[in-house]
Design an enzyme around this catalytic site. Structure first.
Site, PDB file in Angstrom:
ATOM      1  N   ASP A   1       3.598  -4.525  34.039  1.00 59.72           N
ATOM      2  CA  ASP A   1       3.019  -4.541  32.698  1.00 59.72           C
ATOM      3  C   ASP A   1       4.166  -4.625  31.684  1.00 59.72           C
ATOM      4  O   ASP A   1       5.322  -4.328  32.009  1.00 59.72           O
ATOM      5  CB  ASP A   1       2.200  -3.262  32.502  1.00 59.72           C
ATOM      6  CG  ASP A   1       1.724  -3.083  31.082  1.00 59.72           C
ATOM      7  OD1 ASP A   1       1.011  -3.968  30.589  1.00 59.72           O
ATOM      8  OD2 ASP A   1       2.087  -2.062  30.473  1.00 59.72           O
TER       9      ASP A   1
ATOM     10  N   ASP B   1       3.971  -3.855  27.567  1.00 59.20           N
ATOM     11  CA  ASP B   1       3.983  -2.790  26.554  1.00 59.20           C
ATOM     12  C   ASP B   1       3.759  -1.420  27.186  1.00 59.20           C
ATOM     13  O   ASP B   1       2.770  -1.198  27.880  1.00 59.20           O
ATOM     14  CB  ASP B   1       2.912  -3.057  25.499  1.00 59.20           C
ATOM     15  CG  ASP B   1       3.246  -4.266  24.649  1.00 59.20           C
ATOM     16  OD1 ASP B   1       4.377  -4.343  24.151  1.00 59.20           O
ATOM     17  OD2 ASP B   1       2.377  -5.140  24.491  1.00 59.20           O
TER      18      ASP B   1
ATOM     19  N   LYS C   1      -6.623  -7.451  35.799  1.00 58.34           N
ATOM     20  CA  LYS C   1      -5.279  -7.805  36.254  1.00 58.34           C
ATOM     21  C   LYS C   1      -5.192  -7.921  37.773  1.00 58.34           C
ATOM     22  O   LYS C   1      -4.352  -8.650  38.292  1.00 58.34           O
ATOM     23  CB  LYS C   1      -4.262  -6.778  35.755  1.00 58.34           C
ATOM     24  CG  LYS C   1      -3.952  -6.860  34.266  1.00 58.34           C
ATOM     25  CD  LYS C   1      -2.819  -5.910  33.925  1.00 58.34           C
ATOM     26  CE  LYS C   1      -2.482  -5.904  32.453  1.00 58.34           C
ATOM     27  NZ  LYS C   1      -1.368  -4.981  32.140  1.00 58.34           N
TER      28      LYS C   1
ATOM     29  N   ASP D   1       1.239   1.353  33.067  1.00 59.30           N
ATOM     30  CA  ASP D   1       1.091   2.595  32.306  1.00 59.30           C
ATOM     31  C   ASP D   1      -0.313   2.838  31.779  1.00 59.30           C
ATOM     32  O   ASP D   1      -0.556   3.867  31.157  1.00 59.30           O
ATOM     33  CB  ASP D   1       2.045   2.576  31.100  1.00 59.30           C
ATOM     34  CG  ASP D   1       1.534   1.692  29.971  1.00 59.30           C
ATOM     35  OD1 ASP D   1       1.144   0.528  30.251  1.00 59.30           O
ATOM     36  OD2 ASP D   1       1.501   2.161  28.814  1.00 59.30           O
TER      37      ASP D   1
ATOM     38  N   ASP E   1      -4.309  -1.422  34.104  1.00 58.77           N
ATOM     39  CA  ASP E   1      -3.456  -1.727  35.253  1.00 58.77           C
ATOM     40  C   ASP E   1      -4.046  -1.215  36.571  1.00 58.77           C
ATOM     41  O   ASP E   1      -3.491  -1.491  37.647  1.00 58.77           O
ATOM     42  CB  ASP E   1      -2.061  -1.105  35.070  1.00 58.77           C
ATOM     43  CG  ASP E   1      -1.313  -1.677  33.888  1.00 58.77           C
ATOM     44  OD1 ASP E   1      -1.330  -2.912  33.722  1.00 58.77           O
ATOM     45  OD2 ASP E   1      -0.722  -0.896  33.120  1.00 58.77           O
TER      46      ASP E   1
END
Length: 226
Positions: A9, A11, A150, A173, A177
């Site tokens: 990931d 950000d 994802k 995070d 995810d």
């Protein structure tokens, strides 16, 4: 156990707290001899730019799995899900003042500013016969198809790269995810991650943000897994 690639990931994972790219994480990523794929809820152009700036080959998963591409010089592939997202947006706009983010660049979902009651909006959306869900990435609220995530994007991109999703270690995070962790062979959550991603992780770092990614890669290297 040996993994062939990493999917990370952007950000909150390879950045600093204020969203700048974490220079230590960039240096560590560039030192790797295996492919590194970026996965984000942000737009394809954003993901491609980040990949280019880091020095990677351009393989990215964007819009929470709705858009993927394997190299800079190839067109991205997009899921056809925007129309139903627009229906959900129109419905919710009757109850909330919603602000779209990057509407000119998003092809498969709608991102919204985080300034409305998410739980109330989710409850209202459940009254509609739409295969749309709302995901909070801590940077935006995403109106997206329930069939896209994802994890789905990782499986698609892995096939384009001649790999299996299980060949990847995933680092992230946020709740968006989780499916990527489930599809991958091993999931690592950085310390600033939310509870959902930590529960899905095989390993949680002590360090946060980009420092956590450095720790994650060093953990993999120390075990001989990459």
């Amino acid at each position: 156990m040996k993994f062939k690639a990493i999917v990370a990931d952007i950000d909150g994972t390879i950045t600093c707290e204020k969203r700048e790219l974490h220079l230590g994480a960039m240096k560590k990523i560039r030192s790797l001899k295996i492919p590194v794929v970026l996965a984000t809820g942000n737009t394809l152009c954003y993901a491609r730019t980040a990949s280019r700036l880091i020095g990677l080959e351009g393989a990215v998963i964007a819009e929470n799995g709705g858009a993927v591409t394997v190299r800079f010089d190839l067109q991205g592939t997009f899921e056809e899900s925007l129309e139903e997202c627009e229906k959900a947006y129109s419905f919710l706009s009757e109850y909330f003042k919603l602000t779209k983010l990057d509407p000119l660049y998003r092809k498969t979902e709608i991102a919204l500013r985080r300034d409305f009651d998410l739980e109330k909006a989710r409850a209202l959306l459940k009254t509609q016969s739409l295969d749309i869900e709302m995901v909070d990435t801590k940077y935006a609220i995403h109106l997206k198809s329930t069939k896209i995530n994802k994890g789905v994007g990782l499986q698609k991109l892995a096939g384009m790269m001649g790999l299996e999703a299980e060949d990847f270690v995933a680092i992230g995070d946020s709740e968006n995810d989780v499916e990527m962790f489930e599809a991958s062979g091993f999931g690592i959550a950085v310390a600033n991650g939310d509870e959902k991603i930590k529960e899905a992780a095989n390993y949680v770092t002590d360090a946060s943000f980009g420092d956590g990614t450095v720790e994650a890669i060093e953990f993999l290297e120390s075990n001989g897994w990459i």
